[in-house]
Design an enzyme around this catalytic site. Structure first.
Site, mmCIF file in Angstrom:
data_model
loop_
_atom_site.group_PDB
_atom_site.id
_atom_site.type_symbol
_atom_site.label_atom_id
_atom_site.label_comp_id
_atom_site.label_asym_id
_atom_site.label_seq_id
_atom_site.Cartn_x
_atom_site.Cartn_y
_atom_site.Cartn_z
ATOM 1 N N PHE A 184 0.959 -1.028 -0.204
ATOM 2 C CA PHE A 184 0.159 -0.062 -0.060
ATOM 3 C C PHE A 184 0.635 1.375 -0.001
ATOM 4 O O PHE A 184 2.189 1.044 0.246
ATOM 5 C CB PHE A 184 -0.978 -0.030 1.250
ATOM 6 C CG PHE A 184 -0.408 0.195 2.533
ATOM 7 C CD1 PHE A 184 -0.051 1.214 3.060
ATOM 8 C CD2 PHE A 184 0.176 -1.164 3.294
ATOM 9 C CE1 PHE A 184 0.788 1.072 4.492
ATOM 10 C CE2 PHE A 184 0.845 -1.085 4.320
ATOM 11 C CZ PHE A 184 1.146 0.100 5.002
ATOM 12 N N CYS A 185 0.355 2.439 -0.461
ATOM 13 C CA CYS A 185 0.993 3.673 -0.567
ATOM 14 C C CYS A 185 0.012 4.622 -0.303
ATOM 15 O O CYS A 185 -1.284 4.370 -0.046
ATOM 16 C CB CYS A 185 1.812 3.793 -1.674
ATOM 17 S SG CYS A 185 0.822 3.812 -3.149
ATOM 18 N N THR A 186 0.339 6.028 -0.544
ATOM 19 C CA THR A 186 -0.533 7.018 0.016
ATOM 20 C C THR A 186 -1.801 7.280 -0.777
ATOM 21 O O THR A 186 -2.968 7.169 -0.287
ATOM 22 C CB THR A 186 0.224 8.299 0.007
ATOM 23 O OG1 THR A 186 1.341 8.165 0.743
ATOM 24 C CG2 THR A 186 -0.657 9.504 0.366
ATOM 25 N N VAL A 213 -4.004 4.626 0.853
ATOM 26 C CA VAL A 213 -4.491 4.924 2.103
ATOM 27 C C VAL A 213 -5.472 6.100 2.260
ATOM 28 O O VAL A 213 -6.641 5.918 2.799
ATOM 29 C CB VAL A 213 -3.359 5.345 3.211
ATOM 30 C CG1 VAL A 213 -3.766 5.570 4.562
ATOM 31 C CG2 VAL A 213 -2.063 4.268 3.153
#
Length: 299
Positions: A184-186, A213
């Protein structure tokens, strides 16, 4: 039928739009000029990145200005934008920039996210995936982002930039090609490349959080959330929480680390000069220069 992702209609003094799409562009320089002219005339602030592989960025403006930008991107063929809106009470950016680069997010090694990426997992299904004991959960963001907040049980690669991610994979995931890897990332864009990279390296079960996220915090109620802390964003809001509401964090403008209200009360914190993370890394002469700069800004 062409799918068009329409904007969410946030009503606030400033609408913040985070967006990206991988799309092969024959003339990225021309698109850069078009977006620069549009943004300047509409009063946008923030940064857009245009590259031969697509567009990426976060900008803020009035409702009308954001709608104009979205419409222009759709008209230019960006019909599958990963697009999220949130609100800000004050303009979170100082200037408007449209940069022409080689990559819209810099991994530094060639990958083909348009050809193949990992399995997209909707925010509503992410908790179940994280609960699988066979899953290795990897936070692909940088160290200062991880520090602000992350998911329970996530592995921190301790990277200072996304360019370091391939080396981390080679050192820490080699031999685990058949295990389930969830990343996952922003906002989702880094995972497009991260999952593509893993697939090219022979990994077979690769997943990533669709929309990142920000999508999770937007759609998952806080009482059902497995997110711990805040989500770092690259503007003057510094961090946001559930519902994408600003959390009141402050950034150290010497090193860029996000700081809680408690951390700004610690002895090594001096606004615009240093914090606990960087106080020992700058000389007294450098601190004096930063103090002088602060004084000039507020005179």
């Amino acid at each position: 039928m062409t799918e068009v992702h329409t904007p969410f209609y946030v009503q606030a003094p400033w609408v913040v739009a985070a967006l990206y799409q991988f799309k092969t562009l024959s003339d990225p320089a021309a698109l850069r000029e078009q977006l620069l002219t549009l943004g300047q005339s509409a009063g946008l602030c923030g940064t857009l990145i245009v590259a031969p592989e697509g567009v990426n960025g976060t900008v803020a403006g009035s409702r009308e200005a954001i709608d104009r930008l979205h419409a222009a991107l759709v008209a230019a063929g960006f019909d599958h934008l990963e697009y999220k809106e949130s609100a800000a009470d004050t303009q979170p950016f100082k200037k408007y920039k449209v940069r022409l680069k080689r990559e819209i997010v810099t991994l530094g090694v060639p990958v083909e996210p348009l050809a193949r990426v990992g399995h997209y997992v909707a925010p509503q299904e992410w908790n179940a995936l994280m609960a699988d004991p066979e899953v290795i959960l990897v936070d692909t963001r940088n160290d200062y982002e991880y520090k602000a907040g992350t998911f329970e049980g996530a592995v921190d690669p301790h990277t200072a930039s996304f360019r370091e991610f391939p080396a981390w994979v080679e050192k820490n995931l080699s031999g685990k090609e058949d295990q389930k890897i969830a990343m996952f990332c922003t906002g989702g864009i880094r995972c497009e490349k991260a999952t593509s990279y893993l697939l090219e390296r022979g990994f077979t079960n690769v997943y990533h959080l669709k929309g990142g996220v920000l999508a999770y915090l937007e759609h998952i109620p806080e009482d059902q959330s497995h997110w711990q802390g805040d989500c770092f964003v690259f503007d003057e809001r510094v961090t946001v929480g559930h519902g994408l509401q600003p959390t009141g964090a402050e950034m150290c403008y010497s090193c860029g680390w996000p700081l809680t209200a408690q951390e700004t009360q610690r002895p090594l914190f001096e606004r615009g000069v240093s914090c606990q993370h960087c106080h020992a890394q700058t000389s007294e002469q450098q601190k004096k220069q930063m103090r002088d700069r602060q004084q000039m800004m507020y005179e």
